[in-house]
Design an enzyme around this catalytic site. Sequence first.
Site, PDB file in Angstrom:
ATOM      1  N   SER A   1      38.224 -61.054  -1.490  1.00 55.09           N
ATOM      2  CA  SER A   1      38.230 -59.882  -0.616  1.00 55.09           C
ATOM      3  C   SER A   1      39.665 -59.527  -0.297  1.00 55.09           C
ATOM      4  O   SER A   1      40.539 -60.411  -0.278  1.00 55.09           O
ATOM      5  CB  SER A   1      37.476 -60.188   0.687  1.00 55.09           C
ATOM      6  OG  SER A   1      37.673 -59.172   1.647  1.00 55.09           O
TER       7      SER A   1
ATOM      8  N   TYR B   1      36.183 -65.910   8.226  1.00 56.49           N
ATOM      9  CA  TYR B   1      35.876 -65.300   6.934  1.00 56.49           C
ATOM     10  C   TYR B   1      37.155 -65.083   6.129  1.00 56.49           C
ATOM     11  O   TYR B   1      37.229 -65.426   4.940  1.00 56.49           O
ATOM     12  CB  TYR B   1      35.156 -63.969   7.153  1.00 56.49           C
ATOM     13  CG  TYR B   1      34.894 -63.183   5.893  1.00 56.49           C
ATOM     14  CD1 TYR B   1      33.834 -63.514   5.063  1.00 56.49           C
ATOM     15  CD2 TYR B   1      35.704 -62.111   5.535  1.00 56.49           C
ATOM     16  CE1 TYR B   1      33.580 -62.790   3.900  1.00 56.49           C
ATOM     17  CE2 TYR B   1      35.465 -61.388   4.372  1.00 56.49           C
ATOM     18  CZ  TYR B   1      34.396 -61.726   3.560  1.00 56.49           C
ATOM     19  OH  TYR B   1      34.158 -61.008   2.414  1.00 56.49           O
TER      20      TYR B   1
ATOM     21  N   LYS C   1      38.326 -66.674   2.447  1.00 55.11           N
ATOM     22  CA  LYS C   1      38.649 -65.859   1.272  1.00 55.11           C
ATOM     23  C   LYS C   1      40.083 -66.087   0.804  1.00 55.11           C
ATOM     24  O   LYS C   1      40.368 -66.045  -0.401  1.00 55.11           O
ATOM     25  CB  LYS C   1      38.404 -64.376   1.585  1.00 55.11           C
ATOM     26  CG  LYS C   1      36.933 -64.016   1.722  1.00 55.11           C
ATOM     27  CD  LYS C   1      36.158 -64.315   0.449  1.00 55.11           C
ATOM     28  CE  LYS C   1      34.740 -63.808   0.481  1.00 55.11           C
ATOM     29  NZ  LYS C   1      33.987 -64.087  -0.764  1.00 55.11           N
TER      30      LYS C   1
ATOM     31  N   ASN D   1      25.522 -55.518   4.971  1.00 56.93           N
ATOM     32  CA  ASN D   1      26.178 -54.848   6.095  1.00 56.93           C
ATOM     33  C   ASN D   1      25.574 -53.479   6.386  1.00 56.93           C
ATOM     34  O   ASN D   1      26.185 -52.654   7.067  1.00 56.93           O
ATOM     35  CB  ASN D   1      27.696 -54.751   5.877  1.00 56.93           C
ATOM     36  CG  ASN D   1      28.075 -53.967   4.633  1.00 56.93           C
ATOM     37  OD1 ASN D   1      27.355 -53.090   4.182  1.00 56.93           O
ATOM     38  ND2 ASN D   1      29.235 -54.290   4.061  1.00 56.93           N
TER      39      ASN D   1
END
Length: 253
Positions: free
Chosen positions: A144, A157, A161, A195
């Site tokens: 990401s 998060y 990543k 999402n």
Amino acid sequence: MDRLKGQRAIVTGGANGIGRAIAVAFAREGCEVFFTALRDEEAALATLAELRGHGVRADYLLLDGADPDGVAQLMEAATRALGTADVLVNNAATMTRSRYLDITPEEYERVMAVNLRFPFFATQSFAARLRAENLPGSVINVSSISAFKAVSAMAHYQSSKAGLSMLTKSAAYELAPYGIRVNTISPGLTATKSNAPQWRDDPGLWRERSKDIPLGRPGTPDDFAGAAVFLASPESSWMTGGDLVVDGGSAAV
């Protein structure tokens, strides 16, 4: 088409979103696909039907990436279904939105287990099998832009990543002598099923976030399929340790 004909791929998190788009694109290119899904068996069966509709062998496994035995379960099931895979796509991930001071150890551990520990050991197991059989291969880690561009309420998060992106470089360096390539795709803001409550229920928020995207819109899962096909194919045979940023230009500003 048929750029991946004769290849076999494992795609984690392949029943929905980016993983599903990659799995379908692989099947369309002639690749056999084994994928995982967390618990949405209805979506898994729909994806399975679409993959097989392209005339390739396909199967799936319901699997939680936080399960300590998950990697062994995946590799055993995938090998039983397709034989030794040529491509591994580490796509499955989880995310919660919590401010840094509110993140609990339990929340942190689950995000790290799914987003970093599982890809770490899945790549290790995949590469060991290829090395034992003296075969080349390709690993694609779906990271990401959060790995290098901080936003609020996502420290756990983003850390996972960032670790995944560095895993790409470390594994690429060590596995290159065996002909095993490891690369990253780094998506930007993307509208997916997971999402959906955000972009469906609060479109104003997404319009605001999209203002920072030079190409003017969030991504869709299909925006990443071509990058994955490229990284799995011989077209990228001299590329390892790289990162394809697919974000509408967000990281450029």
